[in-house]
Scaffold this active site. Sequence first.
Site, PDB file in Angstrom:
ATOM      1  N   GLU A 273      30.446  73.017  71.100  1.00 32.04           N
ATOM      2  CA  GLU A 273      29.751  73.731  72.174  1.00 32.04           C
ATOM      3  C   GLU A 273      30.663  74.248  73.292  1.00 32.04           C
ATOM      4  O   GLU A 273      30.175  74.789  74.285  1.00 32.04           O
ATOM      5  CB  GLU A 273      28.629  72.861  72.766  1.00 32.04           C
TER       6      GLU A 273
ATOM      7  N   GLU B  65      23.302  73.508  65.303  1.00 36.18           N
ATOM      8  CA  GLU B  65      22.626  72.238  65.579  1.00 36.18           C
ATOM      9  C   GLU B  65      21.146  72.496  65.809  1.00 36.18           C
ATOM     10  O   GLU B  65      20.775  73.087  66.827  1.00 36.18           O
ATOM     11  CB  GLU B  65      23.190  71.553  66.834  1.00 36.18           C
TER      12      GLU B  65
END
Length: 891
Positions: free
Chosen positions: A498, A564
């Site tokens: 991320e 995700e």
Amino acid sequence: MLSRIPFVFAAMLVTAGMPGCGSSEQATRVERADAVRQSTVLDSAWVCRIARDVAVQGEVLSTPAYPLNGWMSATVPGTVLTTLLNNGLVPDPFYGMNNAAIPDIFHTGNETYTYWFVKDIRTQPPSGGRQTWLRLRGVNYGCDVFLNGHRLTPRTHTGMFLRQSYNITSLLSADGNNRLAVIVYPAAVPGDPNGGQGGDGTIGRNVASQYTAGWDWIQPIRDRNTGIWDIVTLEETGAVRLNDPQIVTVVPGVRFPDGPQAPAMIRTTVDVENPTHETVSGTLRCSVAGRAVSTEVAIPAMTSRTVRLPEITVAEPRLWWPNGYGPQSLTPVDLVFVRDGGATLDAMTVTTGIRDISTVWNAETRSREVRVNGQRIFVRGGNWIVSDAMLRLSAARYDAEIRFHRDMNLNLIRIWGGGLSERPEFYEACDRYGIMVMQDLWISGDCNGKWLDPMKKEDQWTRRGYPDDHALFVRSVADQVRMLRNHPSLAFYCGGNEIPPPQDILAAVQDTVLPALDSARYFFTYSNADSMSLNAIGGNGDGPYGVRSNRHFWEFRSFPFNSETGSVGLNDITSLERFIPPGNMVMPDEAARRIDSVWRYHKFQGYGRNLEAYGKPADLKGFLDRAQLVNYDQYRALMEGHQAHMWDWYTGVIIWKTQNPWSAMRGQMYDPWLDPNAGLYGLHHANRRVHIMCNPADGMLMVVNNTFRPLHDLMVQAWTIDRAGKRDLAFQWFVEVGPAMVQKIDTIRRVFTQHFAAEGGFLELMLLDLQKRTVDRNLCWFPDSAGVYSGLQRIASAPATVTARKLADDRVEVAVHNPPGGPLAFFLRISLVDGATGKRILPVFASDNYISVVSGSTEHVTLENGSGRIPANARITVSGWNVTEQTIGIE
């Protein structure tokens, strides 16, 4: 103070000249590598002691005569905490509240987990110019290494992901008695496990796993996995050693798994090290599939050179394909160095796969599209943390876990950035089972400063500079790339979870390290970068993570290659009994927010009101049985919904997450004891190569073809089944489906109103070939118009009968027969159990599970014992929603 990167990495990458290159390809006999190179894993008879209780220095401690009275048996490879657990000095941190009772390194100080590890080794000094090497594949975090009174580390070695190698030939004792002593230091900054993601974030200052400070799916690991956590080996070679070969395969054009293959090319480089005091000249040979090339090499004394061999053309290659698309053919590449005069000095065999993995930008989805051997692959992936939170790693466990992912019909695993660079044994299992891998580097948005977070000790600007030692991070990346780059399953590198690494690290990795060491693989700067999956929605670019309606996955357009997204993942009552104390086996009341404290500690993720749609559970077993229904339906819908929009909305999706390294109560398809829940089998069905499915929002029937060939003359059938077991044909068409696509067939929306509105019901979707053989079967269940499974709540018991017969020493076939005239036998769990204790035998691999059997039919399931031979007293248990539990013997 931050250590920045001196940009001199390229100077390390020396390519040797190739005098006298032999480019002719000829058949050759290669001497067996294990006859030349001998390797011994040092994984037993270690002892240890806390360093503060050891009064002598390493030079004294490592002399074989120094007494070790009272030292404790040590687990190597392993961590300090594992050793303490195995000696009964701490309670099992996976059970109950035990982990809270173990002292945390942040509170006790590093000396509590600073230990000496010692091993006596019986080995004679080699003769005839042969060399002996000590190799440590992973120590966390720092260490000093001593052998026979000599210090091997010129200065303290640091970094969890940096291998060590020492030539110990001259240090071995003539009488064969040797002693190795290693002092292991925890990371200087263990981080405060304050309940935040990665605790207070400072664990990110190290080049190490970040999850050990705790996350929303794990409690902190109290020693932060300090120890000699990976294997230690003694290796004997000739006067030169071959190191870190690179095998690059080139597969031009668009290929198919079947039929004749056009040629493929193999390009090989290898580091040749000469530790002796004289130049060594000889011939380096490479052999693949009966073809060989060679080059003459002269290696100066005390140097290592990178040697590039001529290209080999393999005329009819056996290609490696991802799971579900073709065979996982593996190809041995033999390397041999023969000294002038004929003596073989070193030999090794590298097992790789001939394949090409590339990406293209899909302009319609605005995301990366993966291609293997020229064919587009829809990515169906799972996120992976680590096999075990305490790094109790083994080839057998890796094999079992990756096999589960194969059985989910997934084709990719992403190694999350707060975990490890996974071990070669992990990649070997992925090679065997056809699971592509996206390997993150050791960065996370939580620790490395993406978000404003009051749980973090330092501000975002400071955390954006983590880790402290940038040069160590880059060296570690280079080392791990060298270790892993020959695995065909390794598909992509990713800069972090991320968030990308700091700019200087990112530049070094993508502009210097990877171009020099592994330029063939695509590099994503971070896990949800726009270059992977364009974020046109806003927010973080991944998620969500909670339970949703089945319709959501079909109707709501998410991120085009979501790295995700996931849902719930509780196991059944048998699993929970392994780690929840009896007094805490209390059914949660989510509406009243009454959740047992042990459940909270084990990160329970709730199901909202989804369980009550099946009727309010009377007890904990009923609660967990209903959770299995939701698990199965959620993950089936997640994958079906994404595949319904392949190539127009999506190029892939990666589930968060498919496994847990600790006894957490969320996000998993099997528990830490390798016991699956129903989510695994929901994925098993949703991800089949050819799959029939129905959109719960509009009743559209669809067929997914995950092969590269068109499918002809497939019969699509849709049968309704009511709670009495009456089965009616609602739809029947012959269809054609193109390659690598999803085909809409027609809507059966009327079925929902005509058959399901009053009390819900079952929809059995069948796909048959011209010989009426089943290609796919998908049994779905639907609620009534109020969203309640009212018919399922009133369904009668099914008088199913069960038989079992042994197919082989490790396999049994279970037949479940549901007599005609009664209801569907719904959602049956089949288990292999120990006849004396009644406990499940684990791991077991089932061809299917949580099955449903229509009236008047028989379903067969094969169970394979992952540990080998099935015990003579083993039994089969079967129970279901409306089938009373039965225990039977095996014929």
